[in-house]
Design a protein around this motif. Structure first.
Motif, PDB file in Angstrom:
ATOM      1  N   GLY A  63       0.806  -1.213   0.000  1.00 30.64           N
ATOM      2  CA  GLY A  63       0.000   0.000   0.000  1.00 30.64           C
ATOM      3  C   GLY A  63       0.838   1.261   0.000  1.00 30.64           C
ATOM      4  O   GLY A  63       0.537   2.230  -0.712  1.00 30.64           O
ATOM      5  N   LEU A  64       1.899   1.277   0.810  1.00 30.23           N
ATOM      6  CA  LEU A  64       2.782   2.446   0.846  1.00 30.23           C
ATOM      7  C   LEU A  64       3.420   2.680  -0.521  1.00 30.23           C
ATOM      8  O   LEU A  64       3.499   3.829  -0.992  1.00 30.23           O
ATOM      9  N   LYS A  65       3.835   1.615  -1.171  1.00 36.92           N
ATOM     10  CA  LYS A  65       4.444   1.726  -2.498  1.00 36.92           C
ATOM     11  C   LYS A  65       3.425   2.218  -3.525  1.00 36.92           C
ATOM     12  O   LYS A  65       3.723   3.088  -4.349  1.00 36.92           O
ATOM     13  N   ARG A  66       2.214   1.672  -3.464  1.00 36.68           N
ATOM     14  CA  ARG A  66       1.172   2.041  -4.437  1.00 36.68           C
ATOM     15  C   ARG A  66       0.775   3.508  -4.291  1.00 36.68           C
ATOM     16  O   ARG A  66       0.613   4.221  -5.294  1.00 36.68           O
ATOM     17  N   SER A  67       0.616   3.973  -3.074  1.00 37.45           N
ATOM     18  CA  SER A  67       0.149   5.349  -2.862  1.00 37.45           C
ATOM     19  C   SER A  67       1.130   6.377  -3.416  1.00 37.45           C
ATOM     20  O   SER A  67       0.725   7.467  -3.837  1.00 37.45           O
ATOM     21  N   LYS A  68       2.412   6.033  -3.450  1.00 34.84           N
ATOM     22  CA  LYS A  68       3.428   6.966  -3.941  1.00 34.84           C
ATOM     23  C   LYS A  68       3.409   7.106  -5.462  1.00 34.84           C
ATOM     24  O   LYS A  68       4.057   8.002  -6.017  1.00 34.84           O
ATOM     25  N   MET A  69       2.669   6.238  -6.136  1.00 34.89           N
ATOM     26  CA  MET A  69       2.569   6.324  -7.594  1.00 34.89           C
ATOM     27  C   MET A  69       1.651   7.468  -8.033  1.00 34.89           C
ATOM     28  O   MET A  69       1.650   7.849  -9.198  1.00 34.89           O
ATOM     29  N   PHE A  70       0.865   8.011  -7.109  1.00 34.15           N
ATOM     30  CA  PHE A  70      -0.095   9.065  -7.437  1.00 34.15           C
ATOM     31  C   PHE A  70       0.419  10.387  -6.876  1.00 34.15           C
ATOM     32  O   PHE A  70       0.525  10.565  -5.666  1.00 34.15           O
ATOM     33  N   ASN A  71       0.731  11.314  -7.792  1.00 33.42           N
ATOM     34  CA  ASN A  71       1.475  12.516  -7.441  1.00 33.42           C
ATOM     35  C   ASN A  71       0.722  13.764  -7.904  1.00 33.42           C
ATOM     36  O   ASN A  71       0.401  13.900  -9.085  1.00 33.42           O
TER      37      ASN A  71
END
Length: 351
Positions: free
Chosen positions: A328-336
């Motif tokens: 989840g932490l990795k996925r959320s960083k894909m949205f900027n």
């Protein structure tokens, strides 16, 4: 560059669509916004909508500047394009839920559909919404730009603490399942409460925390009757509207976030929860699998027993929980938000 920013009701409350616009435009330094809004007349449900339909078109017509790009910031304001002759128009259309999901016959939404067809460009938030707009509105896909929402990582980040739960009299020893959003039928809160009741038979020390306003007439009363029939009055807690800073604290305080919606144009709360290090369960419908990828457990939102099982697993299996938090932490960083702002500026320049 100056933009006629046709934004509807003037409000300080932050919710999904207003957050989307504020985050993007706070990053567009060289853009001047000619804000065209109408005042908050009344807290009585429906009064502001009457002002929107009957008075706002005159405000817009008076305040637009001919050479400016006209950016209508919500799909439910698209009716303005049918009532006013506007040039160089963009509409941000997050979804067309009334048409695609509820099959509405509301005459205002017929006007909204006609207005959307008149836009020179539509901005939407997901591939799913783009296809729905093309299908139901008959709008050319090549004129639809996907600019997804994102997460403010300066606000939503892992800062784990149960302190925010004291306000709601939740013990530190209790597990907490969180839902954030409205209570209209497509949000599927009724199924979540039924599933939670079954979960409580397996994990007695668990609470369900619901953040957000009802935003749908009569639904809160029905939910309260359901809660009473299941004897959950002390276990389901409604917070009402909370500030963004408090919301971030709540995400960090809970054990699990569940978002069982039947239809979403995007769905920001799952990403915000992930960014705070909270594992997520959501639906396998509409745009939600596109948003969460493999970083959440996705379930059929019509099957309560499956949701119960997945909630139980994430609350009791530490290995699974850690793996979903990592993803989840990795996925959320894909949205900027910076990238979303750059795409918005490009649309303005093209028009």
């Amino acid at each position: 560059m100056e933009i006629d920013y046709i934004n509807g009701l003037r409000s300080n409350e932050i919710f999904a669509m207003s957050k989307y616009q504020s985050e993007i435009h706070s990053r567009l330094d060289n853009i001047i916004l000619n804000r065209i809004e109408y005042p908050d007349i009344s807290r009585v449900i429906g009064i502001n909508k009457i002002v929107e339909y009957l008075g706002y078109p005159f405000i817009v017509k008076k305040k637009v500047i001919e050479d400016n790009i006209k950016h209508v910031t919500r799909q439910d304001l698209a009716f303005l394009l049918e009532l006013i002759d506007l040039k160089k128009t963009i509409v941000t259309c997050h979804d067309i839920i009334p048409i695609a999901y509820y099959n509405t016959r509301n005459p205002i939404w017929k006007l909204n559909a006609k207005g959307l067809r008149k836009a020179e460009k539509i901005i939407t938030v997901s591939e799913f919404s783009k296809k729905d707009i093309s299908k139901y509105i008959k709008y050319p896909e090549e004129q639809i730009e996907i600019i997804p929402p994102a997460v403010d990582h300066n606000l939503y980040y892992p800062n784990r603490s149960k302190a925010a739960l004291k306000k709601y009299r939740i013990k530190e020893t209790e597990k907490v399942v969180l839902y954030v959003g409205a209570e209209e039928p497509r949000k599927n809160v009724q199924l979540l409460i039924n599933s939670f009741s079954k979960l409580k038979n397996r994990i007695p020390e668990v609470k369900l925390l619901k953040v957000g306003m009802p935003n749908y007439i009569g639904v809160r009363e029905k939910l309260l009757k359901q809660i009473e029939s299941l004897n959950l009055q002390k276990d389901v807690i409604f917070t009402g509207y909370v500030s963004e800073s408090e919301l971030a604290e709540i995400y960090n305080a809970v054990d699990l976030f569940v978002f069982p919606s039947l239809y979403e144009g995007f769905g920001m709360p799952p990403l915000e929860a992930m960014a705070c290090g909270t594992p997520v369960i959501t639906s396998n419908t509409s745009s939600l699998p596109e948003v969460v990828g493999d970083a959440a457990i996705v379930v059929n939102p019509h099957v309560a027993d499956k949701l119960v099982e997945e909630m139980y697993q994430l609350l009791t299996d530490d290995g699974l929980k850690k793996e979903m938090i990592r993803k989840g932490l990795k996925r959320s960083k894909m949205f900027n938000w910076d990238e979303s702002a750059r795409k918005t500026l490009r649309v303005y320049k093209e028009l």
